[in-house]
Enzyme design. Structure first.
Site, PDB file in Angstrom:
ATOM      1  N   ARG A 172       0.861  -1.187   0.000  1.00  0.00           N
ATOM      2  CA  ARG A 172       0.000   0.000   0.000  1.00  0.00           C
ATOM      3  C   ARG A 172       0.891   1.229   0.000  1.00  0.00           C
ATOM      4  O   ARG A 172       1.872   1.291   0.761  1.00  0.00           O
ATOM      5  CB  ARG A 172      -0.894  -0.006   1.243  1.00  0.00           C
ATOM      6  CG  ARG A 172      -1.973   1.052   1.198  1.00  0.00           C
ATOM      7  CD  ARG A 172      -2.782   1.121   2.493  1.00  0.00           C
ATOM      8  NE  ARG A 172      -2.121   1.953   3.488  1.00  0.00           N
ATOM      9  CZ  ARG A 172      -2.729   2.438   4.578  1.00  0.00           C
ATOM     10  NH1 ARG A 172      -3.996   2.135   4.832  1.00  0.00           N
ATOM     11  NH2 ARG A 172      -2.065   3.183   5.432  1.00  0.00           N
TER      12      ARG A 172
ATOM     13  N   TYR B 242      -3.153  11.321   6.307  1.00  0.00           N
ATOM     14  CA  TYR B 242      -3.435   9.948   6.712  1.00  0.00           C
ATOM     15  C   TYR B 242      -2.457   8.962   6.052  1.00  0.00           C
ATOM     16  O   TYR B 242      -2.172   9.062   4.867  1.00  0.00           O
ATOM     17  CB  TYR B 242      -4.871   9.518   6.327  1.00  0.00           C
ATOM     18  CG  TYR B 242      -5.008   8.021   6.445  1.00  0.00           C
ATOM     19  CD1 TYR B 242      -5.165   7.445   7.702  1.00  0.00           C
ATOM     20  CD2 TYR B 242      -4.852   7.186   5.342  1.00  0.00           C
ATOM     21  CE1 TYR B 242      -5.190   6.071   7.850  1.00  0.00           C
ATOM     22  CE2 TYR B 242      -4.881   5.812   5.473  1.00  0.00           C
ATOM     23  CZ  TYR B 242      -5.047   5.262   6.727  1.00  0.00           C
ATOM     24  OH  TYR B 242      -5.045   3.898   6.871  1.00  0.00           O
TER      25      TYR B 242
ATOM     26  N   ASP C  68      -5.245   3.833  -0.082  1.00  0.00           N
ATOM     27  CA  ASP C  68      -6.396   4.025   0.809  1.00  0.00           C
ATOM     28  C   ASP C  68      -6.805   5.496   0.790  1.00  0.00           C
ATOM     29  O   ASP C  68      -6.022   6.359   1.192  1.00  0.00           O
ATOM     30  CB  ASP C  68      -5.988   3.597   2.237  1.00  0.00           C
ATOM     31  CG  ASP C  68      -7.159   3.481   3.189  1.00  0.00           C
ATOM     32  OD1 ASP C  68      -8.256   3.967   2.846  1.00  0.00           O
ATOM     33  OD2 ASP C  68      -6.973   2.905   4.278  1.00  0.00           O
TER      34      ASP C  68
ATOM     35  N   HIS D 241      -9.374   6.549   2.470  1.00  0.00           N
ATOM     36  CA  HIS D 241      -9.831   6.745   3.853  1.00  0.00           C
ATOM     37  C   HIS D 241     -11.093   7.594   3.969  1.00  0.00           C
ATOM     38  O   HIS D 241     -11.155   8.547   4.761  1.00  0.00           O
ATOM     39  CB  HIS D 241      -8.682   7.312   4.710  1.00  0.00           C
ATOM     40  CG  HIS D 241      -8.606   6.661   6.063  1.00  0.00           C
ATOM     41  ND1 HIS D 241      -9.049   7.292   7.199  1.00  0.00           N
ATOM     42  CD2 HIS D 241      -8.168   5.450   6.460  1.00  0.00           C
ATOM     43  CE1 HIS D 241      -8.870   6.497   8.238  1.00  0.00           C
ATOM     44  NE2 HIS D 241      -8.350   5.362   7.819  1.00  0.00           N
TER      45      HIS D 241
ATOM     46  N   GLU E  48      -9.001   1.867  -1.846  1.00  0.00           N
ATOM     47  CA  GLU E  48      -9.745   1.517  -0.630  1.00  0.00           C
ATOM     48  C   GLU E  48     -10.555   2.698  -0.099  1.00  0.00           C
ATOM     49  O   GLU E  48     -10.087   3.835  -0.145  1.00  0.00           O
ATOM     50  CB  GLU E  48      -8.715   1.070   0.412  1.00  0.00           C
ATOM     51  CG  GLU E  48      -9.275   0.761   1.779  1.00  0.00           C
ATOM     52  CD  GLU E  48      -8.166   0.262   2.702  1.00  0.00           C
ATOM     53  OE1 GLU E  48      -7.167  -0.305   2.207  1.00  0.00           O
ATOM     54  OE2 GLU E  48      -8.293   0.457   3.921  1.00  0.00           O
TER      55      GLU E  48
ATOM     56  N   GLU F 227     -13.700  -1.839   6.304  1.00  0.00           N
ATOM     57  CA  GLU F 227     -13.006  -2.012   7.581  1.00  0.00           C
ATOM     58  C   GLU F 227     -13.828  -1.513   8.761  1.00  0.00           C
ATOM     59  O   GLU F 227     -13.618  -1.970   9.876  1.00  0.00           O
ATOM     60  CB  GLU F 227     -11.617  -1.370   7.558  1.00  0.00           C
ATOM     61  CG  GLU F 227     -11.622   0.141   7.428  1.00  0.00           C
ATOM     62  CD  GLU F 227     -10.219   0.723   7.304  1.00  0.00           C
ATOM     63  OE1 GLU F 227      -9.402   0.150   6.577  1.00  0.00           O
ATOM     64  OE2 GLU F 227      -9.949   1.750   7.947  1.00  0.00           O
TER      65      GLU F 227
ATOM     66  N   ARG G 220     -13.644  -5.786   3.103  1.00  0.00           N
ATOM     67  CA  ARG G 220     -12.561  -5.676   4.099  1.00  0.00           C
ATOM     68  C   ARG G 220     -13.009  -5.867   5.541  1.00  0.00           C
ATOM     69  O   ARG G 220     -12.306  -5.469   6.477  1.00  0.00           O
ATOM     70  CB  ARG G 220     -11.887  -4.307   3.948  1.00  0.00           C
ATOM     71  CG  ARG G 220     -11.015  -4.283   2.720  1.00  0.00           C
ATOM     72  CD  ARG G 220     -10.261  -3.001   2.513  1.00  0.00           C
ATOM     73  NE  ARG G 220      -9.734  -2.357   3.679  1.00  0.00           N
ATOM     74  CZ  ARG G 220      -8.709  -2.812   4.402  1.00  0.00           C
ATOM     75  NH1 ARG G 220      -8.093  -3.909   4.054  1.00  0.00           N
ATOM     76  NH2 ARG G 220      -8.295  -2.139   5.456  1.00  0.00           N
TER      77      ARG G 220
ATOM     78  N   GLU H   2      -4.386  -7.500   4.937  1.00  0.00           N
ATOM     79  CA  GLU H   2      -3.552  -6.366   5.352  1.00  0.00           C
ATOM     80  C   GLU H   2      -2.659  -6.800   6.504  1.00  0.00           C
ATOM     81  O   GLU H   2      -3.099  -7.500   7.411  1.00  0.00           O
ATOM     82  CB  GLU H   2      -4.445  -5.195   5.805  1.00  0.00           C
ATOM     83  CG  GLU H   2      -3.656  -3.983   6.250  1.00  0.00           C
ATOM     84  CD  GLU H   2      -4.532  -2.782   6.594  1.00  0.00           C
ATOM     85  OE1 GLU H   2      -5.728  -2.965   6.854  1.00  0.00           O
ATOM     86  OE2 GLU H   2      -3.977  -1.654   6.590  1.00  0.00           O
TER      87      GLU H   2
ATOM     88  N   TRP I  45     -12.274  11.590   8.819  1.00  0.00           N
ATOM     89  CA  TRP I  45     -10.825  11.367   8.951  1.00  0.00           C
ATOM     90  C   TRP I  45     -10.443  10.134   8.162  1.00  0.00           C
ATOM     91  O   TRP I  45     -11.138   9.154   8.136  1.00  0.00           O
ATOM     92  CB  TRP I  45     -10.414  11.170  10.410  1.00  0.00           C
ATOM     93  CG  TRP I  45      -8.969  10.808  10.487  1.00  0.00           C
ATOM     94  CD1 TRP I  45      -7.900  11.626  10.229  1.00  0.00           C
ATOM     95  CD2 TRP I  45      -8.420   9.510  10.784  1.00  0.00           C
ATOM     96  NE1 TRP I  45      -6.729  10.916  10.344  1.00  0.00           N
ATOM     97  CE2 TRP I  45      -7.021   9.613  10.667  1.00  0.00           C
ATOM     98  CE3 TRP I  45      -8.980   8.275  11.097  1.00  0.00           C
ATOM     99  CZ2 TRP I  45      -6.154   8.535  10.891  1.00  0.00           C
ATOM    100  CZ3 TRP I  45      -8.144   7.200  11.311  1.00  0.00           C
ATOM    101  CH2 TRP I  45      -6.736   7.334  11.222  1.00  0.00           C
TER     102      TRP I  45
END
Ligand code: EZ4
Ligand code: CO
Length: 402
Positions: free
Chosen positions: A147, A159, A210, A212, A236, A262, A283, A339, A402
């Site tokens: 990643r 991030y 990602d 996020h 992601e 996630e 995920r 991951e 975030w």
């Protein structure tokens, strides 16, 4: 067999972990990870005050029935706190069952579907040059999948940019730190990052990124489209996924594979994403989505729609959860990738484990059960420390995801 004792161990060997330990009358015990980053003590109370009294005297081999008892029996269903608690109980029961039968948990799940589990590492840097050096480091360590995250010019503390060697930990002790965000700067920068990454490392490595949860569907569509030449393994969390139908719009515009889940707790959070084939990788995590039992159901639904798994595996998932994930990954047919972020040395010592990492792949080991334990005496030397994930505000001060 009966559950005769249970306790919740809270410790902070580098970061906070909540671990459920269930003890049986035949002298074995099982472990479950109940860590919910930044909201840890809510799950501790849920388990100690509301779940443990229900478990004493129960037959630990009734894994599915116990899951349904805690899910249906609560009346108030779903949500991260409830599902993390149920997930921990479920993990501990699979651990006990494996130990009782003398087999690793993956043998109870249908046996191995592959030799080893492909994992991805996390390369990051404050700028592109630093990030390229980090990617090189992971390639030297044998990682096939990496990643890639990078500091955005003009934004403090982006991030995914690590602190320390081969290590990323976003939660910080004290009150939540505040970061600044600009979608415009981010969208302009990321294609340049992957242009440099592909130019330097060629077509072979698998690269992931990602976003996020920070974009809108049309912004995510633009990002996915602009990254197509660099052939990501996945993009992601392009958008906050409460709005599942938002993925339709992203899908209409880009062939970049999408991964999400996630923060999901149950199959109901991703049912539409899966059956409309709006994503490529799901995920959900053993710890946060109701344990091995529920994750298998999500994977079975996903298998029908050619969606593969890609379990979350950040440092806030304890070695107990990582072990459980590896048993799941090894056995489930439609596994995609796992991951992996290495834990701190202190964490690894508190949780002795059988799983191994080699050349960018992992294996859960062949010890009976999950193959992970907790050194409670050592854990007691690392008391809980209040810590929060950062908050994110746009440049004008507006709260953002975030
Ligand atoms: O921000 O686990 O893909 N990994 C991630 C993680 C999450 C943290 C939150 O607790 O997005 O870094
Ligand atoms: Co993520």
């Amino acid at each position: 067999m009966k559950i005769v004792d249970g306790r919740v161990v809270v410790c902070s060997p580098g970061r906070n972990f909540v671990t459920l330990k269930l003890v049986t009358d035949n002298g074995t015990h099982g472990l479950g990870d109940a860590t919910l980053n930044g909201r840890e003590l809510a799950v501790v109370s849920y388990l100690e005050d509301h779940v443990l009294p229900l478990l004493i005297g129960r037959d630990p081999r009734r894994i599915e029935d116990t899951w349904q008892y805690l899910y249906k029996g609560a009346y108030w269903r779903r949500g991260p706190v409830t599902m993390a608690a149920i997930g921990a109980v479920d993990m501990a029961l699979w651990d006990i069952q494996g130990k009782a039968l003398g087999v690793p948990v993956y043998q109870l799940l249908g046996g191995p579907s592959r030799d080893r589990v492909l994992v991805y590492g996390h390369a990051s840097g404050r700028d592109i040059d630093e990030t390229l050096r980090a990617v090189e480091r992971y390639r030297e360590l044998g990682y096939q999948a990496i990643r890639v995250q990078c500091g955005i010019p003009g934004l403090e503390g982006t991030y995914g940019v690590g602190r320390g060697d081969l290590y990323y930990e976003p939660a910080e002790p004290g009150l939540p730190p505040e970061r600044r965000w600009s979608t415009e700067r981010y969208l302009d920068f990321v294609p340049e990052l992957f242009d440099r990454v592909r130019a330097e490392f060629g077509p072979e490595p698998l690269f992931l990124h990602d976003a996020h949860h920070r974009l809108t569907p049309i912004e995510a569509a633009r990002l996915g489209k602009s990254l197509e030449p660099y052939r990501l393994f996945w993009l992601e969390d392009p958008v906050p996924a409460e709005l599942q139908e938002g993925f339709r719009l992203i899908r209409q515009h880009t062939t970049t594979p999408l991964a999400v889940g996630e923060v999901f707790n149950t199959v109901y959070d991703c049912q539409q994403l899966i059956h409309e084939q709006l994503i490529d990788y799901i995920r959900t995590t053993v710890a946060h989505a109701g344990g091995i039992s529920h994750l298998r159901k999500i994977a079975s639904l996903a298998e029908l729609y050619q969606v593969r798994t890609g379990c979350h595996g950040a440092t806030d998932l304890s070695p107990v959860c990582l072990a459980a994930a590896l048993h799941f990954d090894l056995s489930v047919h439609n596994f995609g990738i796992q991951e992996y972020m290495r834990h701190s040395k202190e964490t690894d010592l508190v949780f002795p484990h059988e799983y191994t990492l080699e050349g960018g792949t992992m294996h859960p080991g062949d010890a009976p059960g999950l193959g992970v334990d907790i050194d409670e005496e050592l854990a007691a030397q690392y008391p809980y420390q209040r810590a929060y994930l950062p908050l994110n505000r746009k440049l004008d001060g507006t709260m953002h995801s975030w």
